[in-house]
Design a protein around this motif. Structure first.
Motif, mmCIF file in Angstrom:
data_model
loop_
_atom_site.group_PDB
_atom_site.id
_atom_site.type_symbol
_atom_site.label_atom_id
_atom_site.label_comp_id
_atom_site.label_asym_id
_atom_site.label_seq_id
_atom_site.Cartn_x
_atom_site.Cartn_y
_atom_site.Cartn_z
ATOM 1 N N PHE A 166 0.837 -1.205 0.000
ATOM 2 C CA PHE A 166 0.000 0.000 0.000
ATOM 3 C C PHE A 166 0.873 1.258 0.000
ATOM 4 O O PHE A 166 0.588 2.222 -0.723
ATOM 5 C CB PHE A 166 -0.915 -0.005 1.228
ATOM 6 N N LEU A 167 1.934 1.236 0.813
ATOM 7 C CA LEU A 167 2.818 2.394 0.856
ATOM 8 C C LEU A 167 3.547 2.581 -0.470
ATOM 9 O O LEU A 167 3.754 3.716 -0.925
ATOM 10 C CB LEU A 167 3.826 2.228 1.996
ATOM 11 N N GLY A 168 3.945 1.463 -1.104
ATOM 12 C CA GLY A 168 4.601 1.564 -2.406
ATOM 13 C C GLY A 168 3.677 2.120 -3.468
ATOM 14 O O GLY A 168 4.099 2.916 -4.330
ATOM 15 N N LEU A 169 2.392 1.748 -3.439
ATOM 16 C CA LEU A 169 1.419 2.302 -4.394
ATOM 17 C C LEU A 169 1.284 3.810 -4.208
ATOM 18 O O LEU A 169 1.260 4.566 -5.189
ATOM 19 C CB LEU A 169 0.071 1.611 -4.209
ATOM 20 N N HIS A 170 1.204 4.244 -2.972
ATOM 21 C CA HIS A 170 1.069 5.683 -2.718
ATOM 22 C C HIS A 170 2.294 6.451 -3.214
ATOM 23 O O HIS A 170 2.166 7.536 -3.802
ATOM 24 C CB HIS A 170 0.851 5.919 -1.219
ATOM 25 N N ARG A 171 3.471 5.918 -2.991
ATOM 26 C CA ARG A 171 4.689 6.601 -3.439
ATOM 27 C C ARG A 171 4.718 6.718 -4.954
ATOM 28 O O ARG A 171 5.081 7.775 -5.505
ATOM 29 C CB ARG A 171 5.914 5.832 -2.940
ATOM 30 N N LYS A 172 4.315 5.679 -5.673
ATOM 31 C CA LYS A 172 4.291 5.733 -7.129
ATOM 32 C C LYS A 172 3.292 6.766 -7.642
ATOM 33 O O LYS A 172 3.577 7.516 -8.589
ATOM 34 C CB LYS A 172 3.957 4.352 -7.698
ATOM 35 N N LEU A 173 2.124 6.821 -7.016
ATOM 36 C CA LEU A 173 1.121 7.789 -7.461
ATOM 37 C C LEU A 173 1.583 9.226 -7.211
ATOM 38 O O LEU A 173 1.319 10.121 -8.018
ATOM 39 C CB LEU A 173 -0.207 7.526 -6.748
ATOM 40 N N VAL A 174 2.266 9.448 -6.095
ATOM 41 C CA VAL A 174 2.763 10.792 -5.797
ATOM 42 C C VAL A 174 3.814 11.216 -6.818
ATOM 43 O O VAL A 174 3.806 12.347 -7.321
ATOM 44 C CB VAL A 174 3.323 10.835 -4.364
ATOM 45 N N GLU A 175 4.719 10.317 -7.140
ATOM 46 C CA GLU A 175 5.771 10.648 -8.098
ATOM 47 C C GLU A 175 5.209 10.941 -9.491
ATOM 48 O O GLU A 175 5.768 11.768 -10.224
ATOM 49 C CB GLU A 175 6.776 9.503 -8.175
ATOM 50 N N LYS A 176 4.122 10.310 -9.859
ATOM 51 C CA LYS A 176 3.590 10.464 -11.208
ATOM 52 C C LYS A 176 2.587 11.604 -11.345
ATOM 53 O O LYS A 176 2.468 12.201 -12.423
ATOM 54 C CB LYS A 176 2.940 9.145 -11.658
ATOM 55 N N HIS A 177 1.841 11.924 -10.288
ATOM 56 C CA HIS A 177 0.701 12.829 -10.441
ATOM 57 C C HIS A 177 0.767 14.082 -9.582
ATOM 58 O O HIS A 177 -0.031 15.000 -9.809
ATOM 59 C CB HIS A 177 -0.606 12.081 -10.110
ATOM 60 N N LEU A 178 1.637 14.153 -8.599
ATOM 61 C CA LEU A 178 1.640 15.332 -7.734
ATOM 62 C C LEU A 178 2.071 16.580 -8.502
ATOM 63 O O LEU A 178 1.476 17.658 -8.339
ATOM 64 C CB LEU A 178 2.562 15.102 -6.532
ATOM 65 N N HIS A 179 3.083 16.478 -9.347
ATOM 66 C CA HIS A 179 3.553 17.640 -10.092
ATOM 67 C C HIS A 179 2.534 18.121 -11.122
ATOM 68 O O HIS A 179 2.662 19.233 -11.648
ATOM 69 C CB HIS A 179 4.875 17.307 -10.799
ATOM 70 N N ARG B 165 -2.500 16.970 -9.047
ATOM 71 C CA ARG B 165 -3.484 16.011 -8.548
ATOM 72 C C ARG B 165 -3.354 15.877 -7.034
ATOM 73 O O ARG B 165 -2.247 15.809 -6.498
ATOM 74 C CB ARG B 165 -3.283 14.638 -9.185
ATOM 75 N N VAL B 166 -4.494 15.830 -6.363
ATOM 76 C CA VAL B 166 -4.514 15.620 -4.915
ATOM 77 C C VAL B 166 -4.489 14.116 -4.660
ATOM 78 O O VAL B 166 -5.446 13.407 -4.972
ATOM 79 C CB VAL B 166 -5.756 16.265 -4.280
ATOM 80 N N ILE B 167 -3.393 13.622 -4.087
ATOM 81 C CA ILE B 167 -3.222 12.193 -3.828
ATOM 82 C C ILE B 167 -3.644 11.910 -2.392
ATOM 83 O O ILE B 167 -3.058 12.468 -1.451
ATOM 84 C CB ILE B 167 -1.758 11.759 -4.049
ATOM 85 N N PRO B 168 -4.669 11.069 -2.177
ATOM 86 C CA PRO B 168 -5.050 10.740 -0.791
ATOM 87 C C PRO B 168 -3.881 10.117 -0.048
ATOM 88 O O PRO B 168 -3.173 9.265 -0.579
ATOM 89 C CB PRO B 168 -6.202 9.745 -0.983
ATOM 90 N N PRO B 169 -3.640 10.531 1.185
ATOM 91 C CA PRO B 169 -2.496 10.007 1.929
ATOM 92 C C PRO B 169 -2.734 8.575 2.401
ATOM 93 O O PRO B 169 -3.852 8.188 2.750
ATOM 94 C CB PRO B 169 -2.367 10.968 3.105
ATOM 95 N N ALA B 170 -1.672 7.790 2.421
ATOM 96 C CA ALA B 170 -1.729 6.422 2.930
ATOM 97 C C ALA B 170 -1.563 6.444 4.445
ATOM 98 O O ALA B 170 -1.045 7.414 5.020
ATOM 99 C CB ALA B 170 -0.640 5.576 2.279
ATOM 100 N N PRO B 171 -2.010 5.400 5.133
ATOM 101 C CA PRO B 171 -1.821 5.343 6.590
ATOM 102 C C PRO B 171 -0.338 5.416 6.959
ATOM 103 O O PRO B 171 0.520 4.886 6.263
ATOM 104 C CB PRO B 171 -2.433 3.995 6.972
ATOM 105 N N GLU B 172 -0.081 6.082 8.044
ATOM 106 C CA GLU B 172 1.296 6.222 8.493
ATOM 107 C C GLU B 172 1.798 4.912 9.083
ATOM 108 O O GLU B 172 1.037 4.131 9.671
ATOM 109 C CB GLU B 172 1.396 7.341 9.524
#
Length: 592
Positions: free
Chosen positions: A256-269, A272-279
């Motif tokens: 789950f954390l790896g999915l969130h990191r990939k989405l941030v790298e691809k869409h944050l710039h 896109r608002v990326i929902p945060p993953a659980p800490e």
């Protein structure tokens, strides 16, 4: 050039013209002509003999001082005027079999049939002579039993303007403009009962796309520090680009954390608002790894359930975003029925984790030191709104945490009260009082269970959702900061371009032509960078505005559902408590 031919006279004093008839194009039936006299004399000709194709409506010679009118007395009966007044023949019509006007109409016939004389006197229900279902036939046989109409009722007054002469129209077959269509009998429609197994299926049948993800069945795989928790991810959807409609896969927490990191790298710039993953919690993870499944304490179980619920909310928020759920990494995460490659950069104590921490510190310092001169009023207002919303949500979350703790303390106190009452009932000598105290202890234990369930509902429905939105607002701030960084890049390109132009001007003044060419190339390069940076800044600004519209809609919907769910759970718990005490009241009244 105007036509030099003179129009034919309106009235022919010599003879009647049998070929000019205004009604010849609309009437396709045989016509016979006969002059009717006041003495009711009829022509020796057979009235059924087919006459020429048109009937004459030409008036007889009349007094020049009294102009005739062809459009008067349309609804009058048969008219015969002597002494130079116009003659208006009666128009016998083939009536339908039903009798009056609109009932029982029949199709027109092309063969001679016995004609029925119809007076044109006004009646309540007149037949329509232009109705295609019954073609009228003209016949000049008249019944003169009625008294003739005086000329004063037909002719216009003296001095009235005459109607312009009408050019005779050559009789032609005029097609009917009204289609002769007999409506078919309606086909009876039998309603079909459609069985809908679930609301998701109803949405799918309605054409609305939906996707629902459930995270369940946490399992500990392995022993010791090398163990990890895996969760069952079940997906139900009707989105076309997914291969199935319902399937399940197993995923570990680091996936789950790896999915969130990939989405941030691809869409944050891209804004896109990326929902945060659980800490990730190092303490809770260590307790789970060192503990055993059989001897797991309540704290470890609460931690696992809290993480499971957080992962489910994260997946559903990500899936509601149309761009994120179509991402190949997201689709692979939910569809691939195999173990994903190990996400090595998600560990909190790894080098990647330390690098992420340093990046966050650098971005925080950048936010504090750089202040952007905002030129867009919308972004200025939204930034203030986000800051205010963040502060208020943090206060609300703190209040909810206190409420949850209070309910849990209430449950613990109620349990202690139930135990004390049970002990008291065991030492009480009075039988009815002892029985009542025992019932009070059992009722209190049931209320303790209800209080504990309500505390859990407050925590998962109110507190956790509010905490998710606090983290989501942090993601919104990250998107706004990406716009600021894009603006910084644009400003840096403009400053560098100004320096390059200045260097080019100095080289031209110094006459160093070898440097001028190089300076010109650098100026052209940085002009392109400035243009691209400006386009990127405008693009990310538009994307953020669109994202904020979706964010507002989703925020209102989530808080509405949260409040409704909280009130429903609260009402259910209160009704259960009332039922418990209503059951105990008869026992208390039975004490004697």
């Amino acid at each position: 050039m105007a036509d030099s031919r003179e129009p034919p006279p309106l009235f022919n004093d010599d003879k009647e013209d049998d070929n000019d008839d205004l009604f010849s194009s609309a009437v396709q039936s045989p016509v016979s002509e006969q002059t009717t006299t006041p003495e009711d004399q009829r022509s020796p000709e057979d009235p059924l003999t087919p006459p020429p194709p048109a009937a004459s409506l030409t008036p007889e010679p009349h007094n020049p001082g009294t102009p005739p009118d062809l459009f008067e007395s349309v609804a009058e009966g048969p008219v015969v005027v002597q002494g130079g007044s116009p003659k208006l023949s009666s128009v016998p019509l083939d009536l339908p079999a039903g009798g009056n006007g609109g009932e029982g109409k029949q199709q027109p016939t092309f063969f001679p049939t016995p004609l029925q004389e119809v007076s044109l006197e006004e009646e309540g229900d007149e037949p329509d002579i232009f109705d295609t279902m019954s073609s009228p036939k003209l016949q000049l046989n008249q019944d003169t039993s009625e008294p003739p109409v005086p000329p004063s009722s037909i002719l216009p007054p003296m001095g009235a303007p005459l109607t312009p002469p009408v050019v005779p129209i050559t009789p032609t077959a005029t097609p009917s403009l009204t289609p002769n269509i007999t409506p078919a009998a309606p086909t009876p429609v039998t309603p079909v009962a459609v069985a809908r197994s679930s609301p998701e299926q109803a949405e799918g049948d309605g054409g609305d796309e939906f996707i629902q993800i459930t995270v369940s069945d946490p399992q500990k795989i392995g022993d010791g520090m090398s163990s990890y928790m895996a969760y069952k991810v079940t997906t139900k959807t009707n989105v076309s680009y997914f291969r199935k409609k319902h399937w399940s896969v197993m995923r570990r927490f680091s996936d789950f954390l790896g999915l969130h990191r990939k989405l941030v790298e691809k869409h944050l710039h891209s804004g896109r608002v990326i929902p945060p993953a659980p800490e990730k919690s190092a303490i809770g993870t260590t307790k789970i790894k060192l503990g055993s499944d059989k001897n797991a304490d309540s704290g470890s179980l609460d931690f696992i359930e809290r993480r499971r619920a957080a992962l489910e909310r994260y997946m559903n928020r990500t899936s509601t975003h149309p761009t994120l759920r179509a991402d190949p990494d997201f689709r692979e995460f939910v569809e691939l029925d195999a173990e994903l490659p190990r996400a090595t950069q998600t560990s909190a104590l790894s080098s990647a984790g330390v690098l992420r921490l340093l990046n966050r510190v650098g971005e925080t310092v950048n936010k504090m030191t750089f202040k952007m001169d905002e030129s867009d009023q919308w972004f200025e207002e939204r930034t203030q709104q986000i800051e205010s919303l963040d502060a208020q949500l943090r206060k609300l979350h703190a209040s909810m945490e206190r409420l949850v703790n209070y309910r849990r303390e209430l449950a613990l106190s109620t349990a202690a009260f139930a135990k004390a009452t049970a002990v008291l009932s065991s030492v009480e000598e009075h039988s009815s009082l002892s029985r009542a105290l025992h019932q009070l202890s059992e009722s209190t234990e049931r209320t303790q269970t209800i209080h504990h369930a309500q505390a859990d509902a407050d925590f998962y429905v109110l507190s956790e959702n509010t905490k998710d939105y606090i983290q989501l607002i942090s993601a919104v701030k990250d998107v706004f900061h990406e716009r600021v960084k894009t603006f910084q890049t644009w400003q840096h390109a403009q400053i560098t371009l100004a320096k390059k132009r200045e260097a080019k001007a100095k080289a031209e003044l110094a006459g160093r032509m070898d440097k001028v060419q190089q300076a010109q190339e650098e100026v052209t390069e940085w002009e392109g960078k400035v243009e691209r940076s400006q386009e990127e800044f405008e693009r990310i600004s538009r994307a953020i505005k669109k994202e904020m519209e979706q964010f507002d809609v989703m925020r209102v919907k989530d808080f509405r559902d949260m409040v409704i769910k909280y009130l429903e759970d609260l009402m259910t718990s209160q009704q259960q408590i009332i039922k418990v005490w209503e059951t105990f009241i008869p026992e208390a009244k039975a004490i004697s």
